[in-house]
Design a protein around this motif. Structure first.
Motif, short mmCIF file in Angstrom:
data_model
loop_
_atom_site.label_atom_id
_atom_site.label_comp_id
_atom_site.label_asym_id
_atom_site.label_seq_id
_atom_site.Cartn_x
_atom_site.Cartn_y
_atom_site.Cartn_z
N VAL A 183 -23.15 45.63 48.66
CA VAL A 183 -23.32 46.17 50.02
C VAL A 183 -24.29 45.23 50.74
N PHE A 184 -23.86 44.70 51.89
CA PHE A 184 -24.62 43.65 52.56
C PHE A 184 -24.56 43.79 54.07
N GLY A 185 -25.48 43.09 54.75
CA GLY A 185 -25.50 43.01 56.20
C GLY A 185 -25.29 41.56 56.61
N HIS A 186 -26.13 41.09 57.57
CA HIS A 186 -26.22 39.66 57.93
C HIS A 186 -25.03 39.14 58.73
N THR A 187 -23.84 39.19 58.16
CA THR A 187 -22.65 38.72 58.86
C THR A 187 -22.03 39.89 59.62
N PRO A 188 -22.01 39.84 60.96
CA PRO A 188 -21.42 40.95 61.71
C PRO A 188 -19.99 41.24 61.26
N THR A 195 -13.59 44.11 64.04
CA THR A 195 -14.18 45.27 64.69
C THR A 195 -15.62 45.44 64.20
N HIS A 196 -16.37 46.31 64.89
CA HIS A 196 -17.77 46.56 64.53
C HIS A 196 -17.91 47.60 63.42
N SER A 197 -16.81 48.17 62.98
CA SER A 197 -16.88 49.19 61.93
C SER A 197 -17.18 48.55 60.57
N ILE A 198 -17.57 49.37 59.62
CA ILE A 198 -17.90 48.87 58.29
C ILE A 198 -16.68 48.22 57.64
N PHE A 199 -16.92 47.08 56.98
CA PHE A 199 -15.86 46.29 56.36
C PHE A 199 -15.82 46.58 54.86
N PHE A 200 -14.68 47.06 54.39
CA PHE A 200 -14.48 47.29 52.96
C PHE A 200 -13.56 46.21 52.42
N GLY A 201 -14.16 45.19 51.78
CA GLY A 201 -13.37 44.08 51.27
C GLY A 201 -12.64 44.42 49.98
N LYS A 202 -11.52 43.75 49.75
CA LYS A 202 -10.72 43.99 48.54
C LYS A 202 -11.42 43.49 47.28
N ASN A 203 -12.42 42.62 47.45
CA ASN A 203 -13.11 42.06 46.29
C ASN A 203 -14.46 42.74 46.04
N ARG A 204 -14.50 44.04 46.29
CA ARG A 204 -15.69 44.87 46.01
C ARG A 204 -16.91 44.41 46.81
N ILE A 205 -16.70 44.15 48.09
CA ILE A 205 -17.81 43.87 48.99
C ILE A 205 -17.71 44.83 50.19
N ILE A 206 -18.87 45.29 50.66
CA ILE A 206 -18.90 46.20 51.81
C ILE A 206 -19.91 45.65 52.81
N GLY A 207 -19.42 45.19 53.95
CA GLY A 207 -20.28 44.67 55.02
C GLY A 207 -20.57 45.75 56.04
N ILE A 208 -21.86 45.90 56.39
CA ILE A 208 -22.21 47.04 57.26
C ILE A 208 -22.87 46.62 58.58
N ASP A 209 -23.03 45.33 58.85
CA ASP A 209 -23.68 44.90 60.10
C ASP A 209 -22.72 45.03 61.27
N GLY A 210 -22.92 46.07 62.06
CA GLY A 210 -22.04 46.33 63.20
C GLY A 210 -22.40 45.59 64.48
N GLY A 211 -23.32 44.61 64.40
CA GLY A 211 -23.65 43.82 65.57
C GLY A 211 -24.27 44.63 66.70
N ALA A 212 -25.14 45.58 66.35
CA ALA A 212 -25.71 46.49 67.35
C ALA A 212 -26.41 45.75 68.48
N VAL A 213 -27.17 44.71 68.13
CA VAL A 213 -27.95 44.00 69.15
C VAL A 213 -27.06 43.15 70.06
N PHE A 214 -25.80 42.94 69.65
CA PHE A 214 -24.85 42.17 70.46
C PHE A 214 -23.87 43.07 71.21
N GLY A 215 -24.22 44.34 71.35
CA GLY A 215 -23.34 45.25 72.07
C GLY A 215 -22.36 45.99 71.18
N GLY A 216 -22.54 45.91 69.87
CA GLY A 216 -21.66 46.59 68.93
C GLY A 216 -22.17 47.97 68.58
N GLN A 217 -22.40 48.21 67.30
CA GLN A 217 -22.87 49.52 66.87
C GLN A 217 -23.74 49.38 65.63
N LEU A 218 -24.59 50.37 65.41
CA LEU A 218 -25.43 50.42 64.22
C LEU A 218 -24.75 51.37 63.24
#
Length: 235
Positions: A183-188, A195-218
């Protein structure tokens, strides 16, 4: 603990952060909160975010260091011109310093002048700087690893340089094949799946940085349910 709640890349957006904690009904006596870094820079209220993070940590939250904390530390604890100008001019350091009450005349060094690091005095800033210097770089559990940017796909995490854990991007998310879910952030997430929604990768990775400061979402990821919460930026 009934739930684990994971949030990353707040970047000075204190209102969104507090709204998200309210929306998820965070209760420190029942929930384990994990924060993945990048509390400062670009957004208007880095000081208030760090104050909130310190309070949350005192009540049991697990708090990691992000690459923006890394840049802030290097800029404020060394006399290196490149660290200072990289943070101030390119990565949102000026808004961070403004949140502590400093003005541009106190921290901007004109390009046509010889570099002399500005001398800034703030007890609160010194306290916050000490806090972020002592943060961990990853949390490893039986099924999950929590980290700011990612892990090196070919190195054990305990042997990986902290710089990599705070800065890695494509090498991690395109090649990771480990058994634990990262579970990681860093890369929007918009860069990962559009999209700004949480990314569930097929290789067991979950990206959660929704780019809030760039007009996205937290975003907030709830484990083990994988339920997703988010608050949208009004920018």
């Amino acid at each position: 603990m009934k739930r684990t709640l994971v949030i990353s890349d707040i970047h000075g957006e204190i209102e969104l952060f507090e709204r998200l904690l309210t929306d998820v009904n965070y209760d420190s006596s029942h929930d384990q909160l994990i924060l993945l870094g990048d509390y400062v820079d670009r957004g208007a209220n880095s000081r208030k975010v760090l104050e909130k993070v310190i309070e949350l940590k005192s009540k049991g939250a697990l708090v990691l260091k992000g690459n923006h904390e890394d840049m802030m530390i290097k800029a404020l604890t060394t006399d290196e011109e490149r660290y200072w100008k990289n943070w101030i001019n390119r990565n949102g350091g000026r808004t961070t310093l403004e949140s502590y009450g400093f003005t541009e005349s106190e921290f901007v060094v004109p390009e046509d002048e010889e570099f002399n690091k500005p001398k800034l005095h703030s007890e609160t800033l010194d306290w916050h700087l000490e806090f972020i210097q002592n943060l961990d770089h990853f949390i490893e559990l039986e099924e999950y690893i929590f980290v700011h940017a990612g892990v090196h796909p070919n190195q054990p995490i305990k042997e990986t340089a902290p710089y990599t854990l705070m800065w890695i991007r494509e090498e991690f998310y395109s090649a990771y094949s480990g058994q634990k879910t990262i579970v990681f952030g860093h890369t929007p997430t918009k860069h990962l799946h559009g999209t700004h929604s949480i990314f569930f990768g097929k290789n067991r990775i979950i990206g959660i940085d929704g780019g809030a400061v760039f007009g996205g979402q937290l975003n907030c990821l709830e484990l083990p349910s994988l339920e997703v919460y988010s608050v949208k930026s009004d920018k």
